[in-house]
Enzyme design. Structure first.
Site, PDB file in Angstrom:
ATOM      1  N   PRO A  45       5.527  77.079 -38.245  1.00 39.79           N
ATOM      2  CA  PRO A  45       4.850  77.830 -37.176  1.00 39.79           C
ATOM      3  C   PRO A  45       5.690  77.900 -35.894  1.00 39.79           C
ATOM      4  CG  PRO A  45       3.424  76.097 -38.059  1.00 39.79           C
ATOM      5  CD  PRO A  45       4.799  75.847 -38.592  1.00 39.79           C
ATOM      6  N   TYR A  46       5.339  78.879 -35.095  1.00 37.44           N
ATOM      7  CA  TYR A  46       5.948  79.038 -33.763  1.00 37.44           C
ATOM      8  C   TYR A  46       4.813  79.094 -32.755  1.00 37.44           C
ATOM      9  CZ  TYR A  46       8.123  81.331 -29.770  1.00 37.44           C
ATOM     10  OH  TYR A  46       8.552  81.635 -28.507  1.00 37.44           O
TER      11      TYR A  46
END
Lengths: 69, 69, 69, 69, 69, 69
Positions: free
Chosen positions: D2-3
């Site tokens: 994820p970011y």
């Protein structure tokens, strides 16, 4: 008409204006070569982020650099 | 509840606090007028980007300004 | 050369192409009027986000709509 | 993988490196706990935004702070 | 550790998985070649935006395509 | 007043509305606990990105999943 945003950490050695120019040119050419996008309306924005403000693996880059990662 | 992000180049003449206030107010009103969005929960964030870090047409804005573009 | 990103929730009543056109025109004119930016190179991108994917006050918009907020 | 991007206002009291580390760790753990995401490839970027450049309710945060909001 | 976001319009001819792979590889190599960044931790995210939701010159791309621009 | 954007890949198993609610609540509480930010004005936006459109290590996630990475 593409819009490309490049985010990198602000390391001890600053990124030069020439390197930024290479990133802008390279990203613009990539979109032209792969998708035939018009370079004249391709926008590139580079964000330089403090090492304290960037984390990966649950640690800030500042911490990682101290540990030689 | 809209979120609006405005990115502009940091030119020689700085953008004043009053101009920023006008951007915030104008963008908030636009969302209210077109879509009936509640101004109280509309968020506006302005990013000012160095001219070296913004490219269009494969060139940084710094380069373009030198050439009078 | 500004770049404007407008994020809104995807409500039951969809936003029409005409309303989107009004947002694009309004945001472009705002940057021209306040900062003298050239409309020809102003880019506007609208993101429509599912109500499950947007939260405010610790709750998704889906939850808030159920409670009549 | 994820970011996560966290945007906050730059208040008079600066956010410390330790608080940033807590945000990075907390966000990384949240994605691991809720979705089983691998912390090793979770990226967190924190942006600190000047109070003049952040608006809510049609006013900049600078204005709101003056009015005690 | 760079993060690169590429936004393009969703045109009538869809972008193929292979073209996306070329964008990912090209952007990752660009950051390695210009700044020596580690490809293993370089993240690329591609957003495809509806033509109604992208504006330039105060007009949506849908409008521009109709006028042969 | 923080704004938090969480980007994740759209995997075969979809993220449920309940998991999204947990991400929204967890991110909102994190900003309250670490920086004392008001949950009422904290905004969270979750983006789910197709596996073809997300790259790491120069490869799309689609490719990586095929190789069992």
């Amino acid at each position: 008409m593409p819009y490309i945003n490049i985010k990198i950490t602000k390391e001890n050695e600053p990124v030069t204006a020439e390197q930024k120019q290479q990133l802008i040119e390279g990203a613009t050419n990539l979109l032209r070569d792969v998708l035939g996008k018009n370079p004249q309306t391709t926008v590139v924005v580079i964000d330089e982020v403090e090492m304290d403000n960037w984390g990966i693996g649950g640690e800030s880059v500042t911490e990682r650099r101290k540990q030689g990662k």
